[in-house]
Scaffold this active site. Structure first.
Site, PDB file in Angstrom:
ATOM      1  N   HIS A 111       0.894  -1.335  -0.013  1.00  0.00           N
ATOM      2  CA  HIS A 111       0.095  -0.041  -0.078  1.00  0.00           C
ATOM      3  C   HIS A 111       0.911   1.413   0.005  1.00  0.00           C
ATOM      4  O   HIS A 111       1.901   1.118   0.573  1.00  0.00           O
ATOM      5  CB  HIS A 111      -0.791   0.067   1.153  1.00  0.00           C
ATOM      6  CG  HIS A 111      -1.840  -1.104   1.314  1.00  0.00           C
ATOM      7  ND1 HIS A 111      -2.360  -1.751   2.522  1.00  0.00           N
ATOM      8  CD2 HIS A 111      -2.315  -2.171   0.367  1.00  0.00           C
ATOM      9  CE1 HIS A 111      -3.112  -2.635   2.367  1.00  0.00           C
ATOM     10  NE2 HIS A 111      -3.179  -2.970   0.753  1.00  0.00           N
ATOM     11  N   TYR A 132       1.693   1.373  13.838  1.00  0.00           N
ATOM     12  CA  TYR A 132       2.750   2.494  12.992  1.00  0.00           C
ATOM     13  C   TYR A 132       2.376   3.747  13.305  1.00  0.00           C
ATOM     14  O   TYR A 132       1.027   3.950  12.682  1.00  0.00           O
ATOM     15  CB  TYR A 132       3.003   1.770  11.810  1.00  0.00           C
ATOM     16  CG  TYR A 132       1.866   1.457  10.880  1.00  0.00           C
ATOM     17  CD1 TYR A 132       1.358   0.218  11.168  1.00  0.00           C
ATOM     18  CD2 TYR A 132       1.203   2.065  10.034  1.00  0.00           C
ATOM     19  CE1 TYR A 132      -0.012  -0.309  10.406  1.00  0.00           C
ATOM     20  CE2 TYR A 132       0.087   1.503   9.377  1.00  0.00           C
ATOM     21  CZ  TYR A 132      -0.104   0.363   9.620  1.00  0.00           C
ATOM     22  OH  TYR A 132      -1.506   0.173   8.878  1.00  0.00           O
ATOM     23  N   LYS A 166       6.314   6.015   7.602  1.00  0.00           N
ATOM     24  CA  LYS A 166       5.600   5.332   8.529  1.00  0.00           C
ATOM     25  C   LYS A 166       6.860   4.902   9.474  1.00  0.00           C
ATOM     26  O   LYS A 166       7.966   4.445   9.007  1.00  0.00           O
ATOM     27  CB  LYS A 166       4.927   3.935   7.733  1.00  0.00           C
ATOM     28  CG  LYS A 166       3.723   4.283   7.272  1.00  0.00           C
ATOM     29  CD  LYS A 166       3.161   3.104   6.316  1.00  0.00           C
ATOM     30  CE  LYS A 166       2.076   3.683   5.204  1.00  0.00           C
ATOM     31  NZ  LYS A 166       1.717   2.776   4.439  1.00  0.00           N
ATOM     32  N   ASP A 219      -6.904  -6.001  -1.936  1.00  0.00           N
ATOM     33  CA  ASP A 219      -5.375  -6.488  -2.376  1.00  0.00           C
ATOM     34  C   ASP A 219      -5.378  -7.573  -3.284  1.00  0.00           C
ATOM     35  O   ASP A 219      -4.726  -7.771  -3.964  1.00  0.00           O
ATOM     36  CB  ASP A 219      -4.819  -6.958  -0.867  1.00  0.00           C
ATOM     37  CG  ASP A 219      -4.349  -5.731  -0.089  1.00  0.00           C
ATOM     38  OD1 ASP A 219      -4.383  -4.328  -0.520  1.00  0.00           O
ATOM     39  OD2 ASP A 219      -3.811  -5.831   1.048  1.00  0.00           O
TER      40      ASP A 219
HETATM   41  C1  LIG Z   1      -5.647   2.653   6.266  1.00  0.00           C
HETATM   42  C2  LIG Z   1      -6.740   3.022   6.966  1.00  0.00           C
HETATM   43  C3  LIG Z   1      -7.715   2.091   7.021  1.00  0.00           C
HETATM   44  N1  LIG Z   1      -8.916   2.405   7.618  1.00  0.00           N
HETATM   45  C4  LIG Z   1     -10.127   1.710   7.688  1.00  0.00           C
HETATM   46  C5  LIG Z   1     -10.757   1.449   6.263  1.00  0.00           C
HETATM   47  C6  LIG Z   1     -11.127   0.023   6.380  1.00  0.00           C
HETATM   48  O1  LIG Z   1     -12.450  -0.148   6.631  1.00  0.00           O
HETATM   49  C7  LIG Z   1     -10.401  -0.764   7.512  1.00  0.00           C
HETATM   50  C8  LIG Z   1      -9.354  -1.308   7.045  1.00  0.00           C
HETATM   51  O2  LIG Z   1      -8.422  -0.766   6.079  1.00  0.00           O
HETATM   52  P1  LIG Z   1      -7.530  -1.692   5.113  1.00  0.00           P
HETATM   53  O3  LIG Z   1      -8.119  -2.871   4.498  1.00  0.00           O
HETATM   54  O4  LIG Z   1      -6.806  -0.645   4.109  1.00  0.00           O
HETATM   55  O5  LIG Z   1      -6.228  -2.031   6.151  1.00  0.00           O
HETATM   56  P2  LIG Z   1      -4.973  -2.545   5.779  1.00  0.00           P
HETATM   57  O6  LIG Z   1      -4.859  -3.373   4.725  1.00  0.00           O
HETATM   58  O7  LIG Z   1      -4.326  -2.874   7.267  1.00  0.00           O
HETATM   59  O8  LIG Z   1      -4.036  -1.206   5.278  1.00  0.00           O
HETATM   60  C9  LIG Z   1      -2.873  -0.906   5.950  1.00  0.00           C
HETATM   61  O9  LIG Z   1      -1.879  -1.765   5.278  1.00  0.00           O
HETATM   62  C10 LIG Z   1      -0.436  -1.560   5.770  1.00  0.00           C
HETATM   63  C11 LIG Z   1       0.415  -2.440   4.938  1.00  0.00           C
HETATM   64  C12 LIG Z   1       0.010  -0.045   5.511  1.00  0.00           C
HETATM   65  O10 LIG Z   1       0.981   0.234   5.253  1.00  0.00           O
HETATM   66  C13 LIG Z   1      -1.245   0.938   5.851  1.00  0.00           C
HETATM   67  O11 LIG Z   1      -0.759   2.178   5.425  1.00  0.00           O
HETATM   68  C14 LIG Z   1      -2.592   0.509   5.573  1.00  0.00           C
HETATM   69  O12 LIG Z   1      -2.497   0.680   4.046  1.00  0.00           O
HETATM   70  O13 LIG Z   1      -9.789   0.356   8.350  1.00  0.00           O
HETATM   71  C15 LIG Z   1      -8.995   3.826   8.266  1.00  0.00           C
HETATM   72  O14 LIG Z   1     -10.099   4.108   8.981  1.00  0.00           O
HETATM   73  N2  LIG Z   1      -7.825   4.332   8.663  1.00  0.00           N
HETATM   74  C16 LIG Z   1      -6.687   4.152   7.993  1.00  0.00           C
HETATM   75  O15 LIG Z   1      -5.710   4.898   8.018  1.00  0.00           O
END
Ligand SMILES: Cc1cn([C@H]2C[C@H](O)[C@@H](COP(=O)(O)OP(=O)(O)O[C@H]3O[C@@H](C)C(=O)[C@@H](O)[C@H]3O)O2)c(=O)[nH]c1=O
Length: 182
Positions: A62, A131, A71, A168
């Site tokens: 991401h 993070y 990060k 993903d």
């Molecule tokens: C990334 C993020 C997601 N969310 C919400 C959106 C969604 O409903 C839920 C889960 O989001 P995701 O599936 O995108 O979560 P995730 O796959 O864990 O996304 C994360 O992956 C890692 C590898 C990173 O480096 C991060 O920056 C972020 O992209 O959380 C937030 O509220 N704030 C945030 O900053």
């Protein structure tokens, strides 16, 4: 044993001093002044993210295109295989990646400057990550690259298909990613 090598400029280990006594241990998990000295510039963190994942879960890769996030990653519980891909416009290591194993047993943190894609695979029964990020999450700006992109050729330590989010699973290829201006 020394710290695992980080052969891309800008990536850095942050290793707190751990004070141990009969009660357990203590360390400063973040100190703005010490951190700025170590990375050589003032960095402002605006968001903390925490996630819990099961064995075999892979989150990533991401990044944010217009509002890149630096990060500071640490593992609170368990063990992960963490990967960063250099997407910085004009970087001599553009498209190259670094992979490291991080575990809660070692309190070191990984500093990933803005302009990298990030992802991790959970190697333990569960893993909890915390993070800090230098910019806010912007759902309209978030981008992904497929974890097993053949151009990146990341040697993920998994024999089986990892557990991915729907987002993903349908991530575009590295060739479709645009460089990030930092
Ligand atoms: C990334 C993020 C997601 N969310 C919400 C959106 C969604 O409903 C839920 C889960 O989001 P995701 O599936 O995108 O979560 P995730 O796959 O864990 O996304 C994360 O992956 C890692 C590898 C990173 O480096 C991060 O920056 C972020 O992209 O959380 C937030 O509220 N704030 C945030 O900053």
């Amino acid at each position: 044993m020394g710290l695992p090598e980080l052969p891309i400029a800008g990536l850095q280990w942050i290793e707190p001093t751990v004070y141990r006594d009969e009660r357990g241990c203590f360390f400063e998990s973040f100190n703005e002044r010490v951190f700025a000295e170590l990375v050589g510039m003032p960095v402002r963190f605006v968001q903390d993210n925490q996630s819990l994942s099961r064995r075999g879960v892979l989150r990533g890769l991401h990044f944010q295109q217009m509002r890149p996030q630096g990060k500071l990653v640490r593992v609170l519980r368990g063990e992960v295989f963490d990967v960063v891909v250099d997407l910085r416009a004009g970087s001599p290591s553009y498209g190259q990646h670094v992979s490291v194993t991080m575990s809660a047993a070692e309190p070191r943190q990984l500093w990933i400057p803005p302009g990298f894609a990030h992802g991790f695979l959970v190697l333990s029964d569960e893993a909890e990550l915390l993070y800090k990020t230098t910019d806010y999450w912007d759902p309209a700006d978030e981008r992904a690259i497929r974890w097993n992109d053949p151009d990146l050729a990341i040697a993920w330590p998994t024999g089986t298909e990892p557990l991915l989010s729907a987002k993903d699973r349908s991530a575009p290829s590295f060739a479709q990613a645009r460089p990030v201006t930092v």
